[in-house]
Design a protein around this motif. Structure first.
Motif, PDB file in Angstrom:
ATOM      1  N   UNK A 117      21.811  30.565  38.456  1.00 16.19           N
ATOM      2  CA  UNK A 117      22.894  31.140  39.140  1.00 16.19           C
ATOM      3  C   UNK A 117      22.946  32.585  39.310  1.00 16.19           C
ATOM      4  N   UNK A 118      23.766  33.318  39.986  1.00 14.39           N
ATOM      5  CA  UNK A 118      23.669  34.758  40.233  1.00 14.39           C
ATOM      6  C   UNK A 118      25.190  35.332  40.399  1.00 14.39           C
ATOM      7  N   UNK A 119      25.514  36.388  39.711  1.00 17.23           N
ATOM      8  CA  UNK A 119      26.994  37.216  39.947  1.00 17.23           C
ATOM      9  C   UNK A 119      26.746  37.843  41.305  1.00 17.23           C
ATOM     10  N   UNK A 120      27.379  37.291  42.398  1.00 16.58           N
ATOM     11  CA  UNK A 120      27.066  38.148  43.492  1.00 16.58           C
ATOM     12  C   UNK A 120      28.094  39.463  43.666  1.00 16.58           C
ATOM     13  N   UNK A 121      29.138  39.484  43.109  1.00 13.17           N
ATOM     14  CA  UNK A 121      30.126  40.422  42.730  1.00 13.17           C
ATOM     15  C   UNK A 121      30.996  40.112  41.593  1.00 13.17           C
ATOM     16  N   UNK A 122      31.629  41.259  41.102  1.00  4.28           N
ATOM     17  CA  UNK A 122      32.608  41.139  40.064  1.00  4.28           C
ATOM     18  C   UNK A 122      33.440  42.169  39.862  1.00  4.28           C
ATOM     19  N   UNK A 123      34.836  41.809  39.312  1.00  2.00           N
ATOM     20  CA  UNK A 123      35.956  42.727  38.870  1.00  2.00           C
ATOM     21  C   UNK A 123      36.073  42.750  37.524  1.00  2.00           C
ATOM     22  N   UNK A 124      35.115  42.254  36.715  1.00  3.89           N
ATOM     23  CA  UNK A 124      35.131  42.301  35.289  1.00  3.89           C
ATOM     24  C   UNK A 124      35.523  43.639  34.744  1.00  3.89           C
ATOM     25  N   UNK A 125      34.964  44.638  35.087  1.00  5.24           N
ATOM     26  CA  UNK A 125      34.888  45.955  34.672  1.00  5.24           C
ATOM     27  C   UNK A 125      36.538  46.494  34.713  1.00  5.24           C
ATOM     28  N   UNK A 126      37.270  45.931  35.797  1.00  7.34           N
ATOM     29  CA  UNK A 126      38.590  46.347  35.974  1.00  7.34           C
ATOM     30  C   UNK A 126      39.491  45.224  35.523  1.00  7.34           C
ATOM     31  N   UNK A 127      38.924  44.590  34.193  1.00  8.67           N
ATOM     32  CA  UNK A 127      39.818  43.413  33.698  1.00  8.67           C
ATOM     33  C   UNK A 127      40.432  42.375  34.698  1.00  8.67           C
ATOM     34  N   UNK A 128      39.533  42.285  35.788  1.00 10.28           N
ATOM     35  CA  UNK A 128      39.884  41.240  36.804  1.00 10.28           C
ATOM     36  C   UNK A 128      41.264  41.427  37.406  1.00 10.28           C
ATOM     37  N   UNK A 129      41.645  42.705  37.612  1.00  9.87           N
ATOM     38  CA  UNK A 129      43.136  42.794  38.310  1.00  9.87           C
ATOM     39  C   UNK A 129      42.904  43.114  39.824  1.00  9.87           C
ATOM     40  N   UNK A 130      41.835  42.749  40.364  1.00  5.89           N
ATOM     41  CA  UNK A 130      41.497  42.803  41.626  1.00  5.89           C
ATOM     42  C   UNK A 130      40.395  41.934  42.142  1.00  5.89           C
ATOM     43  N   UNK A 131      40.296  41.729  43.529  1.00  6.73           N
ATOM     44  CA  UNK A 131      39.213  41.002  44.190  1.00  6.73           C
ATOM     45  C   UNK A 131      38.436  41.981  44.605  1.00  6.73           C
ATOM     46  N   UNK A 132      37.066  41.839  44.176  1.00  6.51           N
ATOM     47  CA  UNK A 132      35.901  42.631  44.552  1.00  6.51           C
ATOM     48  C   UNK A 132      36.012  43.237  46.330  1.00  6.51           C
ATOM     49  N   UNK A 133      35.732  44.360  46.552  1.00 11.41           N
ATOM     50  CA  UNK A 133      35.411  44.787  47.936  1.00 11.41           C
ATOM     51  C   UNK A 133      34.199  43.733  48.501  1.00 11.41           C
ATOM     52  N   UNK A 134      34.633  43.176  49.752  1.00 11.66           N
ATOM     53  CA  UNK A 134      33.779  42.099  50.066  1.00 11.66           C
ATOM     54  C   UNK A 134      32.368  42.714  50.443  1.00 11.66           C
ATOM     55  N   UNK A 135      32.568  43.936  50.818  1.00 15.48           N
ATOM     56  CA  UNK A 135      31.210  44.762  51.018  1.00 15.48           C
ATOM     57  C   UNK A 135      30.273  44.686  50.014  1.00 15.48           C
ATOM     58  N   UNK A 136      30.763  44.443  48.557  1.00 13.19           N
ATOM     59  CA  UNK A 136      30.174  44.648  47.573  1.00 13.19           C
ATOM     60  C   UNK A 136      29.302  43.383  47.000  1.00 13.19           C
TER      61      UNK A 136
END
Length: 362
Positions: A117-136
């Motif tokens: 598996x791979x994490x393609x993007x994550x908002x964990x650093x922001x305590x999951x308070x947002x959806x990651x930017x799709x460009x990320x």
């Protein structure tokens, strides 16, 4: 009948009163059969008609192409966390996941049991308070699929648009926002959802998938865990959750009577706006957890500046007939789940209660 609660439970969640009443009326003697639908064979013509009608209504209301299969399964979305990689993650490929909160975390943990598996993007650093930017989003070269959780029930975040994955299959866990707004199904290889938030009671799980994905399951996994098994048997390989399927059918008819999914979205936006406006206009007394650009239409998460006031809020709200406003134990705070069947009146009552609570405690 006693007054119904203002039900903001996160799931199992509110059902329309008229759906419950019809279920009650038909409970003992369904279609003059002399039996409840709970008592009859799932091979009977009466049940098969109900079963097929649910699939037909889903196809109509969601605009599902003919090249997609609709499966009515059991085990909830949590079982799909395992079935997806078991069926769709072959050796040499990578299952890519966007990490947006508690449910996407659980999905990737299950996938790790079956393959790379791979994490393609994550908002964990922001305590999951947002959806990651799709460009990320960074897809591995050998990605078998990209899995997204369209709405995170616990954190209260939701995709406003979905990523374009090109030739890589997009898979969506839509358990908490399916049919809350129109979605272009053709952009996804698979969509799955537990019914107990927007589609009916707990017990049935909807899987919508391209035929080529579900008709080629590996033969080295258990029969019941193969999508192929259920696709080839119209989801009747084993006994289905017949009463849950029946109630889901009533819920789908209710959505159709309301004008369909697009009209349901308008209602959802109007009723959640009442609560978000109350938060935003409170001068900081209430603080929304989710970033404004990622706010969910289904789960409104918010805080008050002290935990003592949050506890008082929950206690007083329960005394006024509100249910389910305590935040999930993993994140705390407060949460109002405003699924399709939560009426405007309940949201107006909550907004009024919030304003009064602030007036008395601000």
């Amino acid at each position: 009948m006693t007054k119904r609660a203002y039900n903001f439970n996160a799931g199992p969640a509110a059902l329309p009163l008229e759906v419950l009443q019809q279920g009650q009326e038909e409970f003992i003697n369904f279609l003059d059969s002399g039996m409840s639908i709970m008592e009859m064979s799932h091979r009977s013509p009466i049940y098969e008609q109900v079963h097929n009608e649910v699939q037909s209504l889903l196809r109509e209301l969601m605009g599902i192409p003919d090249s997609y299969k609709i499966l009515l399964l059991q085990g909830g979305a949590s079982t799909q966390f395992a079935m997806v990689p078991m069926n769709l993650l072959p050796a040499g490929k990578v299952g890519a996941y966007v990490m947006t909160g508690s449910w996407s975390e659980k999905a990737i943990k299950e996938a790790q049991l079956f393959g790379e598996t791979a994490v393609a993007a994550s908002s964990e650093a922001d305590k999951f308070n947002r959806i990651p930017d799709l460009s990320a989003i960074k897809l591995p070269d050998n990605a078998a699929y990209l899995h997204v959780t369209s709405n995170e029930t616990i954190e209260g975040t939701q995709y406003q648009t979905f990523p374009d994955t090109g030739d890589v299959t997009l898979i969506g866990d839509m358990s908490s926002d399916i049919m809350s707004r129109p979605v272009d199904v053709s952009r996804f290889g698979m969509i799955y959802a537990g019914a107990q938030k927007n589609l009916g009671p707990s017990g049935v799980t909807i899987v919508i998938a391209r035929e080529d994905m579900v008709l080629a399951s590996p033969k080295n996994i258990p029969t019941m865990m193969r999508y192929e098994t259920h696709a080839k048997n119209n989801s009747l390989y084993n006994t289905p959750p017949s009463f849950s399927v029946y109630l889901a059918g009533l819920m789908l008819k209710w959505v159709k009577a309301k004008g369909g999914v697009a009209d349901i979205e308008k209602i959802n936006r109007d009723k959640t706006r009442l609560i978000y406006d109350t938060i935003d206009q409170s001068g900081g007394f209430y603080r929304g957890f989710a970033d404004q650009g990622s706010r969910s239409l289904m789960n409104i998460t918010f805080r008050i500046h002290t935990e003592e006031l949050e506890k008082q809020f929950v206690k007083e709200s329960e005394a006024h007939g509100f249910v389910g406003l305590k935040g999930h134990r993993s994140v705390g705070g407060l949460r109002a789940s405003t699924y399709n069947a939560v009426p405007m009146e309940s949201c107006k009552a909550l907004a009024d209660f919030m304003a009064d609570f602030q007036k008395r405690n601000g």
